[in-house]
Design a protein around this motif. Structure first.
Motif, PDB file in Angstrom:
ATOM      1  N   SER A  81       0.819  -1.221   0.000  1.00 24.89           N
ATOM      2  CA  SER A  81       0.000   0.000   0.000  1.00 24.89           C
ATOM      3  C   SER A  81       0.852   1.271   0.000  1.00 24.89           C
ATOM      4  N   ARG A  82       2.105   1.153   0.357  1.00 23.81           N
ATOM      5  CA  ARG A  82       3.002   2.316   0.442  1.00 23.81           C
ATOM      6  C   ARG A  82       3.802   2.428  -0.860  1.00 23.81           C
ATOM      7  N   LYS A  83       3.145   2.852  -1.906  1.00 27.76           N
ATOM      8  CA  LYS A  83       3.730   2.915  -3.254  1.00 27.76           C
ATOM      9  C   LYS A  83       4.894   3.892  -3.355  1.00 27.76           C
ATOM     10  N   GLU A  84       4.993   4.831  -2.409  1.00 30.53           N
ATOM     11  CA  GLU A  84       6.077   5.816  -2.472  1.00 30.53           C
ATOM     12  C   GLU A  84       7.426   5.226  -2.046  1.00 30.53           C
ATOM     13  N   PHE A  85       7.409   3.975  -1.569  1.00 26.20           N
ATOM     14  CA  PHE A  85       8.627   3.300  -1.143  1.00 26.20           C
ATOM     15  C   PHE A  85       8.879   2.054  -1.983  1.00 26.20           C
ATOM     16  N   ARG A  86      10.132   1.698  -2.067  1.00 23.69           N
ATOM     17  CA  ARG A  86      10.535   0.399  -2.611  1.00 23.69           C
ATOM     18  C   ARG A  86      10.958  -0.431  -1.402  1.00 23.69           C
ATOM     19  N   PHE A  87      10.417  -1.637  -1.283  1.00 23.81           N
ATOM     20  CA  PHE A  87      10.746  -2.517  -0.155  1.00 23.81           C
ATOM     21  C   PHE A  87      11.560  -3.705  -0.661  1.00 23.81           C
ATOM     22  N   VAL A  88      12.595  -4.036   0.072  1.00 23.62           N
ATOM     23  CA  VAL A  88      13.359  -5.254  -0.185  1.00 23.62           C
ATOM     24  C   VAL A  88      13.127  -6.169   1.007  1.00 23.62           C
ATOM     25  N   ILE A  97      13.475 -24.478   4.094  1.00 27.67           N
ATOM     26  CA  ILE A  97      12.076 -24.863   4.239  1.00 27.67           C
ATOM     27  C   ILE A  97      11.280 -23.983   3.280  1.00 27.67           C
ATOM     28  N   TYR A  98      10.087 -24.380   2.980  1.00 26.13           N
ATOM     29  CA  TYR A  98       9.259 -23.602   2.065  1.00 26.13           C
ATOM     30  C   TYR A  98       8.931 -22.248   2.692  1.00 26.13           C
ATOM     31  N   ASP A  99       9.192 -21.196   1.955  1.00 27.05           N
ATOM     32  CA  ASP A  99       8.852 -19.842   2.387  1.00 27.05           C
ATOM     33  C   ASP A  99       7.814 -19.298   1.415  1.00 27.05           C
ATOM     34  N   PRO A 100       6.570 -19.145   1.842  1.00 25.68           N
ATOM     35  CA  PRO A 100       5.506 -18.711   0.936  1.00 25.68           C
ATOM     36  C   PRO A 100       5.576 -17.240   0.533  1.00 25.68           C
ATOM     37  N   ILE A 101       6.423 -16.454   1.164  1.00 28.29           N
ATOM     38  CA  ILE A 101       6.436 -15.008   0.934  1.00 28.29           C
ATOM     39  C   ILE A 101       6.774 -14.667  -0.515  1.00 28.29           C
ATOM     40  N   ALA A 102       7.775 -15.333  -1.087  1.00 28.75           N
ATOM     41  CA  ALA A 102       8.147 -15.049  -2.482  1.00 28.75           C
ATOM     42  C   ALA A 102       6.949 -15.273  -3.410  1.00 28.75           C
ATOM     43  N   ASN A 103       6.221 -16.356  -3.204  1.00 32.17           N
ATOM     44  CA  ASN A 103       5.035 -16.632  -4.033  1.00 32.17           C
ATOM     45  C   ASN A 103       3.940 -15.598  -3.803  1.00 32.17           C
ATOM     46  N   LEU A 104       3.736 -15.183  -2.561  1.00 28.36           N
ATOM     47  CA  LEU A 104       2.711 -14.173  -2.272  1.00 28.36           C
ATOM     48  C   LEU A 104       3.024 -12.851  -2.967  1.00 28.36           C
ATOM     49  N   ILE A 105       4.288 -12.474  -2.982  1.00 30.74           N
ATOM     50  CA  ILE A 105       4.690 -11.235  -3.657  1.00 30.74           C
ATOM     51  C   ILE A 105       4.389 -11.340  -5.153  1.00 30.74           C
ATOM     52  N   ARG A 106       4.761 -12.475  -5.730  1.00 31.51           N
ATOM     53  CA  ARG A 106       4.554 -12.678  -7.165  1.00 31.51           C
ATOM     54  C   ARG A 106       3.064 -12.797  -7.511  1.00 31.51           C
ATOM     55  N   GLU A 107       2.321 -13.607  -6.786  1.00 29.56           N
ATOM     56  CA  GLU A 107       0.899 -13.836  -7.080  1.00 29.56           C
ATOM     57  C   GLU A 107       0.070 -12.568  -6.926  1.00 29.56           C
ATOM     58  N   ASN A 108       0.412 -11.741  -5.948  1.00 25.60           N
ATOM     59  CA  ASN A 108      -0.342 -10.512  -5.709  1.00 25.60           C
ATOM     60  C   ASN A 108       0.197  -9.326  -6.502  1.00 25.60           C
ATOM     61  N   LYS A 109       1.239  -9.577  -7.293  1.00 29.85           N
ATOM     62  CA  LYS A 109       1.836  -8.538  -8.142  1.00 29.85           C
ATOM     63  C   LYS A 109       2.216  -7.287  -7.344  1.00 29.85           C
ATOM     64  N   TYR A 110       2.859  -7.531  -6.201  1.00 34.01           N
ATOM     65  CA  TYR A 110       3.342  -6.427  -5.380  1.00 34.01           C
ATOM     66  C   TYR A 110       4.598  -5.867  -6.046  1.00 34.01           C
ATOM     67  N   GLU A 111       4.421  -4.877  -6.882  1.00 31.42           N
ATOM     68  CA  GLU A 111       5.514  -4.364  -7.706  1.00 31.42           C
ATOM     69  C   GLU A 111       6.555  -3.568  -6.927  1.00 31.42           C
ATOM     70  N   ASN A 112       6.205  -3.078  -5.752  1.00 32.82           N
ATOM     71  CA  ASN A 112       7.176  -2.289  -4.984  1.00 32.82           C
ATOM     72  C   ASN A 112       7.883  -3.119  -3.907  1.00 32.82           C
ATOM     73  N   ILE A 113       7.722  -4.475  -3.981  1.00 33.01           N
ATOM     74  CA  ILE A 113       8.379  -5.358  -3.013  1.00 33.01           C
ATOM     75  C   ILE A 113       9.236  -6.366  -3.771  1.00 33.01           C
ATOM     76  N   GLU A 114      10.499  -6.439  -3.386  1.00 33.26           N
ATOM     77  CA  GLU A 114      11.436  -7.394  -3.974  1.00 33.26           C
ATOM     78  C   GLU A 114      11.818  -8.413  -2.908  1.00 33.26           C
ATOM     79  N   TYR A 115      11.783  -9.693  -3.246  1.00 36.99           N
ATOM     80  CA  TYR A 115      12.207 -10.771  -2.352  1.00 36.99           C
ATOM     81  C   TYR A 115      13.686 -11.040  -2.619  1.00 36.99           C
TER      82      TYR A 115
END
Length: 187
Positions: free
Chosen positions: A81-88, A98-116
């Motif tokens: 929601s904070r489009k004015e920032f880039r998050f890593v 172990i399986y980390d679902p976060i990378a998939n959640l970022i990709r599936e939800n098309k969170y363009e300002n978050i990089e895994y």
């Protein structure tokens, strides 16, 4: 502080010798020359706590995997929601044990300002404007060495921060009791 406690309880008389490995020297140099801007947006480097191989967060006494996963999903939505920032979203290189679902959640939800990211912390810190931790780990010391603004949240239900750490890091350490309070502290 812990070693001093051990010395008093067991009369070990251990001499505490601080060391400054190469990584800290590199971070101190970064603090002296400043970070590198990769784009127009401010970059927030978020370092979550890590999971042990049995899928428990390292702050095991606290929250448990389900609570922590919920916390992570709320953070993702907040960051998105904070489009004015880039998050890593910087995890440990061993996070994929172990399986980390976060990378998939970022990709599936098309969170363009978050990089895994799984590369070393020292690679990303040079591009960061702010560092956010949800557990006061070694990244807190590394960020201090780089002289970057940092906030290390810690769940009061999970860990007790030593008095010495509170004295050294002051307002950079921020306690929270629940998810909504954690988000308010970030905001």
């Amino acid at each position: 502080e812990n070693l001093n406690s051990v010395n008093l309880n067991f009369d070990c008389r251990t001499k505490i010798i601080p060391s400054f490995p190469y990584r800290f020297s590199e971070l101190i140099a970064l603090g002296q020359r400043g970070n590198i801007r990769r784009n127009k947006k401010k970059t927030v480097l978020y370092v979550p706590t890590f999971f042990t191989k049995d899928s428990w967060p390292v702050c095991r006494g606290c929250c448990g995997g389900a609570w922590y996963y919920k916390w992570q999903k709320v953070l993702l939505r907040y960051f998105a929601s904070r489009k004015e920032f880039r998050f890593v979203w910087k995890v440990l290189p061993s996070a994929n044990e172990i399986y980390d679902p976060i990378a998939n959640l970022i990709r599936e939800n098309k969170y363009e300002n978050i990089e895994y990211a799984v590369d070393p912390f020292s690679f990303y810190v040079k591009y960061a404007d702010l560092i956010l931790l949800d557990y006061p780990s070694s990244a807190l010391y590394e960020t201090a060495a780089a002289a970057l603004p940092v906030m290390a949240l810690y769940n009061l239900n999970s860990i007790k921060v030593r008095k010495g750490a509170k004295k050294i890091f002051g307002r950079s350490l921020q306690p929270f009791l629940n998810i909504s309070e954690g988000i308010r502290k970030i905001d």
